[in-house]
Structure formats: C-alpha cells, structure tokens
Design a protein around this motif. Structure first.
Motif, PDB file in Angstrom:
ATOM      1  N   SER B 157       0.836  -1.215   0.000  1.00 50.37           N
ATOM      2  CA  SER B 157       0.000   0.000   0.000  1.00 50.37           C
ATOM      3  C   SER B 157       0.857   1.246   0.000  1.00 50.37           C
ATOM      4  N   LYS B 160       2.538   1.640  -3.416  1.00 51.75           N
ATOM      5  CA  LYS B 160       1.564   1.926  -4.471  1.00 51.75           C
ATOM      6  C   LYS B 160       1.138   3.398  -4.441  1.00 51.75           C
ATOM      7  N   LYS B 161       1.078   3.906  -3.228  1.00 54.40           N
ATOM      8  CA  LYS B 161       0.604   5.279  -3.060  1.00 54.40           C
ATOM      9  C   LYS B 161       1.602   6.280  -3.657  1.00 54.40           C
ATOM     10  N   PRO B 165       1.507   8.437 -12.801  1.00 52.86           N
ATOM     11  CA  PRO B 165       1.296   7.886 -14.146  1.00 52.86           C
ATOM     12  C   PRO B 165       2.622   7.600 -14.855  1.00 52.86           C
ATOM     13  N   LYS B 168       5.908   3.841 -12.261  1.00 47.73           N
ATOM     14  CA  LYS B 168       5.171   2.740 -11.655  1.00 47.73           C
ATOM     15  C   LYS B 168       6.144   1.794 -10.960  1.00 47.73           C
ATOM     16  N   LYS B 238     -16.862  -5.254   4.566  1.00 49.56           N
ATOM     17  CA  LYS B 238     -17.206  -4.598   3.310  1.00 49.56           C
ATOM     18  C   LYS B 238     -18.552  -5.140   2.813  1.00 49.56           C
ATOM     19  N   PRO B 239     -19.159  -4.474   1.840  1.00 52.01           N
ATOM     20  CA  PRO B 239     -20.504  -4.892   1.417  1.00 52.01           C
ATOM     21  C   PRO B 239     -20.614  -6.377   1.053  1.00 52.01           C
ATOM     22  N   ARG B 531     -26.647 -10.048 -12.016  1.00 56.89           N
ATOM     23  CA  ARG B 531     -25.981  -8.835 -12.478  1.00 56.89           C
ATOM     24  C   ARG B 531     -25.271  -9.109 -13.809  1.00 56.89           C
ATOM     25  N   GLU B 536     -16.220  -2.175 -19.308  1.00 53.79           N
ATOM     26  CA  GLU B 536     -15.351  -1.993 -20.471  1.00 53.79           C
ATOM     27  C   GLU B 536     -13.901  -2.188 -20.051  1.00 53.79           C
ATOM     28  N   GLY B 537     -13.117  -2.671 -20.990  1.00 58.71           N
ATOM     29  CA  GLY B 537     -11.678  -2.695 -20.735  1.00 58.71           C
ATOM     30  C   GLY B 537     -11.194  -3.895 -19.946  1.00 58.71           C
ATOM     31  N   TYR B 538     -12.064  -4.834 -19.677  1.00 59.14           N
ATOM     32  CA  TYR B 538     -11.637  -6.063 -19.016  1.00 59.14           C
ATOM     33  C   TYR B 538     -11.959  -7.239 -19.932  1.00 59.14           C
TER      34      TYR B 538
END
Lengths: 705, 705
Positions: B157, B160-161, B165, B168, B238-239, B531, B536-538
């Motif tokens: 984490s 990554k933070k 752009p 990486k 989480k949900p 669902r 898009e994009g996957y």
C-alpha cells in the motif's frame, strides 16, 4: 451514599441524578437551603416529606404505623388520612417508635427507609403526583447529612418493588388529602376528559400545552417507547419505538440500494491520531468524544475513541480502495450507533449520549455528481419525515455558521414543534467537497483517464437518526398519549371485543372472540399489521385507553350488535372519529382508511407548520413572533456576524428559559430551496431584516432544539 | 518511530504490528538477532532487504538508481535485474549516492525511505511475494536502531501510493530474479491451474491445504469481504460480507418474530456495579472488558464498560417490567455489536475485538417453556448454518466446563473445519435457569396467579454472530477464492459477455450486451439476484476470475454462438460444471440450478464432516485420530476432571502448534442430541474412553477454534 442504599438502588437499576453530603439538617427549610448553598444540587428539585403516624389502638394490639410519602408542599391532613384508611386518631409517631421501626430519627427518614422487612408491618400512603412528575426529588439517604436526588418514577419503582400480595401501596387521593399541591392536580383528570364509557383513566399525567417536557417523557414512558437507563443520557429503545426504526430502515434501505448504495460495517473504534486528522472536523466533536483507556486490567498504550461519526474511520480506506475512476462512485452506508458524550441536559431521542442512525459516505469523480446525490438523499429524508412519519419539513441549505464541521455545504430538512414553537434539525445531507480528499488530509484521488492528472474525489456524507422518532412523538402526540402514523406503526389496527356482558351465552362470547381473531387474520393477509386484543381480565375501556396511549391508528370494535349487523365500529386515534365498516368490505375499507389517517395527519401538521412561519421584514416584529411560538423567515444578508447578532438580540429579549430547550436565541434554521413562497428578493433593494445590508435570500430563523 | 514515518503511515491508515528501538545494527544477521533478543518482536517475522543499484550511464546523464525491495532470502541477481530493466552493469550504490538520494546509510534503508519526491527519480522493483505473504516484515524506520513491523499488504500500500502515471512499481519476477524464495513460489500459479482461456491469473497466493491461515485472510481480502483496520483486532466488513449478514438477519428476524420475539435496542454502556453483579458471569468476561474512563477532557467519576454481552444491561429492567404472569413470556432480541478485548491473536470473523451478533433474552414462567424455546432457537441456528450457509453442524449440549458463564445449561451447534481438522462452536442457545432472576441477583419474579407465591422467572439467552461468515468461508472456499452458497450470495448469478472480437459488427456487439442485460433483468424479476458484467476494458477471462474469486455461485456466458443458439453456457462456481441453458427456460432452470448448487454444497460438506468423526473406544486411537485432522466421539463419563485430563493428554502429545489455532489440546465440543448414531451406551458396562469410569453419553471432542 450508604452502601446499603446504593445496593438497593442498583438492584432496581435506579441511578440517582446526584448525591450530596452536607451539614446535618433538622427542618425542610434548612435542608433545602443547605442543598442550594452546596452549589452541587440539580438546578431545580423538590423536597419529599416522609411522615410516620401512629393510629390509636388497643394497648395489647400490634401498632401498625402509617407512612405518608408526599411532596413537601402537599397538605397532609391526618384526620382525612385516618378517615380514608379507617384508622382512628392518627398522631405523628414518637421518636421511640421511629427508632423501633426504622432505627432513624425523623430528619433522616425517606422513602428508602422502607425495606422488605418493614414494609409489610406498616401502611404506606403515597402522593401519586410524585410518580407522574418530571421533577427531581431530594430524599435522605438514611441520614440527615446525606441527600440523594431521584426521579418520581424511580421512587415509585422502589416502593412498588416492596409490595406483596398482602401489602400494597395506598394512594394519597382527593379523599385522603385536603388540598393537593397544584402540580399534583393533573393526575386526577377532569371528568369531561374521560370520553370513553367504562374507561379506566390512564392519564399522561400532565397536559401537553402546560408542561411539554414532562408530557413528552411521560408519553414515551407510558407508551412503552423507552425506559430510562442507569447510565445517564442513555435510553432503552423498547420494541414499540424500535419497530418504528425498523420500518424506517426497511424503506430507506430499499431506496438507497436503488441508488447503488451498499451497506457495510466499520469498527466503532478510532485511534486518536486518525480522529484528529481534520482539524475543523475534530474541533466540532472532540469535547464529546468518549475514550477507552483500559481493557480488562490493562491500560491501553494509546487511548481509543468511540466514533462520534465515521468520516475519519472510513476515509483512510477510501484512499486505499479508490485507485482509478472505475472505482467511482463509491457509495457506502452503515446502520450503527455513535457516541457523543453531551454534558447538556439529555432528552430521549433528541439529545442522547449514544444514538442509532445511518451514515452514508460516498465519493464521486465530479462535483456535479456529488451535488446531485446530496439532493437525492435529502429528498429521501424528506420522504421519511413527510410520507412515513407524517411530519412536514422544509428543505434548504444551512448557513456557513451552521454547516457540518469540515464540510463544503450542508443541506437540511427543518422540522417544527408547534407546542414549543421551536425549529428542529431533522436530517442533514452534506457535500464535503474535496476537504477530506485533498493530499494533506486523506489523499483520496484517481488519475484522470484522459490527461492522467490527479483528481481528488468529491465526497458526501449524510445521516438520519432516531431523533426522527422523537420529532414524530412531539408533533402528533396528544393528551391521551402517542398518536402513530399508520405507515410506521408496529400495530396499525387493534380489534377489541366489546359488550361481552354476563347475559351472553358461551357461544355468543366465542363468536365475538372468533370474529375479532378472524378480522385480524383477514387484515394481515392484505398486509395490514393488525392484532386482536383478547386479553382476559381487562375491560374494553382499559383496552381502549391502553391502545390509545400507545397510539395505534385505528381501533375496530366488535360486540353482539356489530355481529348481528355484520359490521364493526372503526375509531380513529388521530381525531376520535367513529364510523361503521361492513365486515364484507374490510379488506378494502381498512387500508383506505389507514391511508386517509396518514394523509390527514400530515395535512394537519402541515397547516400548523405553515401558519407558524411568519415573514418579518421589520426587526421589531422578530422577537414578538418568536415569543408567540412561531419561527420567522426574513430577507437575510447571509453574513455570520449578523447571524451572531440575531442570536444575541433575540436571546436577550425574551421569555424565561427552559433548561431542556437550551437555545433561547434564534439560530438560522435554513435557507429554503423554495424561495418562491415569499415575495421576490430584489438585489440591492431588499434589505436584511436584522442588519439592513443587502439581503440575499429568505432565511428561516427560530429558537430550536 | 520517527514522527515523519508515523505521519506517512497514519496517512495510509497503516498500523505497525510493533515498533522497536534497539542497539544499532550493521548486518541482516545481527539485526535479526537483536530483534529476537529484545523479546518484544512478534513471534515470527521476516526481514526485508532494500538494495540500491547504480546502472552504468554516460557521465553527463542523470543517474537513475534502481531500488530493489525483496525478502531477505530472495536471491537478487543484479545481472538478471539489469537485463530485465534494460540497464547496463548494475552495481550496488556507493554510500555517497545513498546519502544524496535518501540521506541515509545502507543499514538504515527501508521501503519507507522512498518518498513522493524520490520515487519519481528512481526505478523501484518489488518482490511480489511480499504483498501476498501473511508474514510480518521487519523494516528500518529511517535508522539502523529502530525497527517497525508491517504486513506485506501494508508495505505494498505504501509503495503503491507513491506511484504516478509516469513512474510505476516494477515487479521482481522470474525474469528478473534467478531464484525466488520458496514462499514466493505460489504467486506464480502452475500452468495447469489456469483453466480459463485468456484468463488473467488472480491467484489467492497460497494453497488452502498448504498454508490455511494465510489462505483464509487472502481469500477474505481478495474477495473484498473485509479489510484490516488501524485498531488491531477490528476489521471492516465490506458490502460483500455485510450483504451475507443482511440475508441472515432478514431470515432470522422473520423466524423469531413468528415466535413472538420483538426487536429492541439497549445501550452499549454498562456501569461497573451492574456489570459485576453476577460473579460467575463476570469472571468469564472481565479480562476482556473495554472501559471508557474519559469524555472529551473530563475524567468520568466511575469507569463505564462497553457491553461484552447484555445480560447485566437488560435484566435490571426485566425486574422492573415483569410484574405479573401477564407480562410473561418476555422475549426481546437485539442486533448490535459487542466488544471483547481479546489479547490472543485475532482472526477476522472468528476472534475479533468488536463483532456483530444478535442476542436474544427471554423470560418464562416455567422451566418447561424455557426448555422448549432453547431448542426452538437452536433449531433456527441449525437452519441458518445448514439451510442458508450450507454448513453442516451437530446440535448438542455443552459439558459443565464449557457451558455459558453463569447459566444453567448451554445448547450448541458445532461446526467442523476440514482443512484444519478442528471443531468450531457455531452458535449457542443458553438456558440460564433462575440464576439471574433469584432475589440476590436481579430479583425477577411474578406472583403465582393461584397461590400468590413468588415465582422467579426462567430465562434464556441466545446468540449468533458474524463468526458464521468465517466458518462458511473456511468450509466452502477453494484455491480460486470464495465459494458462496446461493441463498446468502449478494450476487447469485453474473452474466458475462464473451467472444466479442474485432470481427463483430457494432450491431452484433450491441446484441450481446443487450442480451446480457436482458437476462439479468429477467432473472431479477423472478427473484434471482443477478448482475450483468458489462465493464469496459476487461477481458472475459479477467471477469471470470474476478467473480470466481468473489464466489458468485453461477456464471452465464453469452457470445455470438450462444445468441445464435438462443442459449447460454452456465458455469457452476462450486464444481466448475458447465452446461447450456436455453434462454427460453431461463426463469425455471436458473433458480432450479441454484437450488441444486445449494444442496450439493451442503451434501459435500456433510459427507466430509461425517467422514471425519471417528468413534474411539480405546484411548490409544484418540490422539492419532486428532492428528489425522479428525474430531472424535467417545463414550464419556461427563466428569470435569476427566475433561481437563483429556485436554492435557491430547495437547502434550501432538502436532506442532500453530499460533493462530490456539487450542492444541482437545476440548469437549458437545454431547450430541442424536446419540442413536453410535452403538448404545450400556449403563455400568460401557466405559469412558479416557478414564475408564462408567460412560454416560457419546461426546464429541476435538481441537477447536
């Protein structure tokens, strides 16, 4: 206080409001003076006198003393008491007798001097206005130099617990006392209020218009909505109120899920360093934060806070979870309890140290998206109040001074309590802007899919609490008790058997009971929350009052004549109107009538609210309007200094302060979205009512909760 | 630790497992030794090395150092790294370079030495096995004499933070490193596991059979069930997991309401004196009680506990509310969170400091009524586990030693985790008898309607917690991730468009998308939580894996050929079986298939559980059976001394201990109600397997959570 007393009270979950040790006292007057002089007594309290009388008896007979517990100002005429009890020549007991029975002198006596062992040996007579009073009473703690303060309810609880089948408390009634103190009067309701034939009068004790705070707590207690709790400022939500919350939850959940909000659960604890990240935000909450410093016998290295709200609990994870625009919008909600350790006078539902609410926290790519959602949620809140609770509200924006600590702007729905003439914040939906997402705060950003620049997210938070239930009670309740809007009532219809006299045959009785059950069953099938009250040993009148007190919207009565006519008498709780309904059309007529009750309740409350908003363009009418229990709407400059000034000027002028309604000065309630209700503000021409500068928009001001 | 580092971690909501100040160290070996010698380091941890390389560059060019962050044991071959990065002649950087870039020497370097300003000036290469590991890692806190311990996830984490752009993180892959440490190996899954064509492999990281505790937390994190929280022992639901809890709540609520139970809410706080009323009871909880001692800046006069359970919160009010037999039975329930500040190693859902549950508390006139209800509730708990979660359990009674503190007897349903071979208490329904109602305790009584004697009420309490979710994950999850039983899955069916290649026309693409949406809509109409995944994009492969990891029970694929055939390929999550379903029969076939999945999941788990209960009548087989990951059932004498002895003897013997599975000795799990599964106990003849005394009943023993 004495360990023995402490133990007794703890056993009944009774918590004294205060405990004082002071100089020994010998008379009520010096006692009261001593308490006030100590500076540690509650702001207002009453004294209780505990008098022991000895009746004249044959020398060989056992003496049965009479214990009279009354407000100090209640006149206790020993002749009248003796007559009512059928005892001869009551005389105040000698010190020896007091010693013998209670091991105390007369200046140390109190209701708590009675114990399980002494209670059955005496006759106890209690002033009924003690239990129904909202006052705090001073009583001795087995000594004339120690005083504890208890509510009337708690004193009654204590005494009731001593009762046995053989020995019951007696009431100091009109037959017993010559003149009751004025405060005690409402306990015996005037005859014309006892509307229902054969009814057992279960009075709320005080009238809504006369002593609103006491009426409010009495309604909540008698309708079994809440009970007081040993930890001050916390209340028990009994099923009758929690059921309303469940109805609200169920409706709101389905609506927010349509908006793509998901439920979740975040921990109740938050570390000091995280809590204190946003300075404005924490400034708003830190005086009320409860801190855990110990677990078992181990002191924690760092104190841990119990959430007062969850922005700082959740947003570090929003920063972690939100990586790209695909993760947006993020819309989470939780139903939980939060803790704000208020030191002001608590009031059930309105100001409590722990309360239930939902808090929604969402993150969006653009300000526009956030703006749209703020209003969508506010609209749902409006519908909770207006459509479910039948409580009218006015949606608008908070002033800069009144907005959420750390947010960008706050939208609100503002309610109104006609009896006190005060506004009340009903629910709020905040746009936090980028205040919590910016890099020095929680650093929540995504890369723009086009130019790869960092976009800090736009956030909202929004909350609705159990306060809604309190507002509903205050708006709709009457002197018979609670009045529930059908849509949130746990029981919408109660079916009560009537006219079951000794003349009826067993078959006729059974037919009535069966019909009651059948009606309830038929109604349940069409989605009406109905119940048949077939309790044995209670009169119809008792049941009528019981359900009226609990606010059930509709009562259906079934007696022999109704059966013959194949009809039921429907009695509305909201306005007392009675009308027969044919049993054949039950499934259509009852739901329709419930809808009518719901809309009538709303319409009445709305008309009242509307009639109590006074447009004021001349300051001299401002305070008088407030004093007549209105809120006012003025063309306003929107400057904070002016708002402070209005508060100061309207507070200074006015009515005597009520400790439970803390804000005597008027605050801005909101700038209503619906500006068209009033004459257009002409830029540069219309002036602020308060300061005379250019007015911007019509703004509601009022005394408030 | 240094304020700067503390600030950085706080900003990311990262909490170190520990922080240590120690003697300065110069090499990894002395560092590790120093940490261990300190006695304050975590029981097990790994070192991380942070190496800085300098590539050969033209003298005038800017130097771009390479930062390699890897497990100490990972071999880092500078040649291979350079080759992969297309950089020439990597050499370990000089002290001067380290000073210039990081103002640190090589013994103080750590991943945290990278900052937003330095990150873009270097190339950073990370060993991917760090993030996927469950180990705790030691890293320097900007000095060689201070160490902090972080999880791999937190290190990731943090890094990554820092990404932008332009800059990486790079992975230290097989191409870059010559030999990875063994623990890193599973990160790259073997080819044969990659079942799905075109799939992006999202591995759980470790195999369930190999490292069960790590697998468990990885599944929970990757399926987005939970996240770790800054306050240790607390987790975010989480949900994806909270939705399961909502399904359980909804089902259980409707069932208990049928039994006349009402929901309510009692405060989370309880005063010390009330909490400590029942001695046995409080002994069971007091070491774990969290205490609030301060509000704002005010120290409270008396510390206030956060409820570990609500018996003592509620029962003083039961005493107050219960006055006559008409007030019985009193049946209240609440959904809330409770706090037990455990100091043992926490595990999500299974052992957490705050957890969600329901607690029911009822009072009855007779023992018989209480007994009946205890079993009614236990049966509901069985159905939550078996019918909703597809997790088999065995209902029975707890031994005296294992029963609820302060109660009369405890009934339980006992689950089994095949992978660890351990039993787990799934939910309990207690009969408290009159232990809490007797006069010296809470004094809860009614007068008998007949002879006016005092009858102390019979009480029950019963609770089911979010532990249920953890058990479900452990029982059903596999090496692809979570496997959800359809009845509790938030998403039961996901519809994924496939075969959308560049050859298709826009109309064809639209037809596929529309069909996906249409299928989801049709399924929702018949009550299936469906669902369409039109992200898009996957790639389809990515989506397949994503939903498999999240455990969605059924996937429907729609491609051009499916469209032509008017059919969809249905792929089961539980067993991978694929079969076409005609679009015409979607509304009947999909719900039926979901039911089949549900019952197959239960049947498989049941068969496993049954096969792992070993009846043992000779002690010598007892420990070997446990060591083979079974639980055992023995004819047992039911004596506490014997139970202690069994624990001692089975603990001593056995397998190496796992810190996260604390009980190596076997406990009694329950005395099953269904004794008929095993040969009849012959009184006076059948002997206790453990001690040889007369056996009473077959009893389950096992290592347990």
């Amino acid at each position: 206080m004495a360990a023995e007393i402490a133990h007794k009270l703890a056993a009944l979950a009774i918590a004294p409001t205060a405990t004082l040790t002071h100089a020994e006292t010998t008379s009520p007057a010096t006692w009261k003076d001593t308490l006030i002089a100590s500076g540690s007594a509650p702001a207002s309290f009453e004294l209780i006198k505990t008098l022991i009388y000895k009746p004249k008896t044959a020398k060989t007979a056992t003496t049965i003393p009479v214990v009279v517990i009354a407000r100090e100002e209640t006149e206790t005429n020993s002749g009248a008491i003796g007559k009512a009890l059928n005892l001869k020549e009551l005389r105040l007991a000698s010190d020896d007798l007091l010693k013998e029975f209670f091991a105390l002198d007369k200046n140390s006596l109190s209701p708590l001097s009675l114990t399980e062992s002494t209670f059955s040996k005496v006759v106890t007579v209690v002033d009924p206005s003690i239990a129904s009073s909202s006052a705090v009473f001073a009583i001795h703690a087995n000594s004339s130099s120690e005083t504890i303060f208890l509510s009337g309810k708690d004193i009654e609880s204590y005494l009731k617990k001593l009762e046995t089948p053989e020995t019951k408390l007696q009431e100091l009634g009109t037959a017993v006392t010559a003149t009751a103190a004025p405060a005690a009067a409402p306990a015996a309701a005037p005859k014309e209020d006892a509307k229902i034939e054969g009814a057992v009068q279960i009075a709320i004790g005080v009238k809504k218009e006369v002593d609103f705070p006491t009426w409010y707590t009495n309604v909540l207690l008698k309708a079994e909505m809440i009970d007081y709790y040993t930890v001050s400022g916390c209340y028990i939500l009994k099923p009758w109120s929690y059921g309303i919350w469940e109805e609200i939850q169920s409706w709101f959940n389905s609506e927010i899920k349509e908006l793509g909000v998901q439920n979740s659960y975040f921990p109740m604890f938050v570390s000091a360093s995280v809590l204190e990240r946003e300075k404005d935000h924490i400034e708003g909450f830190s005086p009320e934060v409860a801190w855990v410093t110990r677990a078992g016998t181990t002191d924690l290295e760092e104190a841990i806070a119990i959430r007062p709200t969850s922005e700082t609990v959740m947003y570090p994870y929003y920063a972690k979870w939100i990586r790209s625009h695909r993760d947006l919008p993020l819309k989470l909600n939780q139903w939980n309890s939060v803790v704000r350790w208020e030191f002001k006078n608590p009031q059930p539902f309105l100001r409590t140290r722990e309360f239930l609410w939902q808090e929604g926290h969402t993150a969006h790519l653009t300000k526009n998206e956030a703006d749209v959602e703020v209003r969508q949620i506010l609209e749902l809140y409006r519908r909770v109040y207006e459509d479910l609770l039948a409580v009218p509200v006015i949606p608008g924006v908070k002033s800069e001074k009144e907005k959420f600590a750390g947010g960008l702007y706050t939208t609100t729905i503002e309610g109104f309590i006609p009896t006190s003439g005060r506004g009340i914040q009903a629910a709020t939906s905040h746009c936090l802007g980028q205040n919590f997402s910016r890099p020095e705060m929680f650093n929540i950003f995504v890369e723009d899919p086009n130019d790869h620049s960092k976009s800090y997210v736009w956030q909202n938070s929004w909350g609705l609490s159990t306060r809604a239930i309190g507002v509903m009670v205050m708006v709709h309740g009457d002197n018979q008790g609670l009045v529930l809007p059908p849509r949130v009532a746990t029981v919408q219809v109660v079916v009560v058997p009537c006219g079951v006299t000794s003349k009826l045959t067993d078959e006729q009785r059974a037919a009535i009971s069966d019909t009651c059950e059948d009606l309830a069953k038929r109604l349940k099938k069409v989605g009406v929350r109905a119940r048949a009250d077939l309790r044995e040993g209670y009169t119809p009148g008792y049941k009528f009052n019981d359900w009226e007190q609990k606010g059930v919207p509709l009562r259906l009565e079934i007696g022999p004549i109704d059966l013959k006519k194949q009809s039921t008498l429907a009695v509305r709780r909201d306005n007392g109107a009675k009308a027969p309904i044919a049993l054949a059309s039950l499934e259509t007529d009852v739901p329709a009538l419930l809808e009518t009750i719901q809309s009538d309740m709303y319409a009445r409350a709305k008309a009242t609210y509307d009639s109590r908003i006074v447009a004021v363009t001349d300051w001299k009418h401002f305070v008088p309007a407030l004093d007549s229990k209105n809120i006012v709407v003025i063309p306003w400059c929107e400057e904070e200094a002016c708002e402070d000034d209005i508060k100061e000027r309207s507070g200074r002028a006015s009515e005597p302060q009520d400790e439970r309604a803390p804000s005597a000065g008027a605050k801005s309630l909101c700038i209503p979205f619906d500006q068209a209700r009033w004459a257009p503000i002409e830029p540069g021409k219309t002036k602020c009512t308060a300061c005379g500068k250019d007015a911007k928009q019509w703004t509601l001001f009022g005394r408030s909760y």
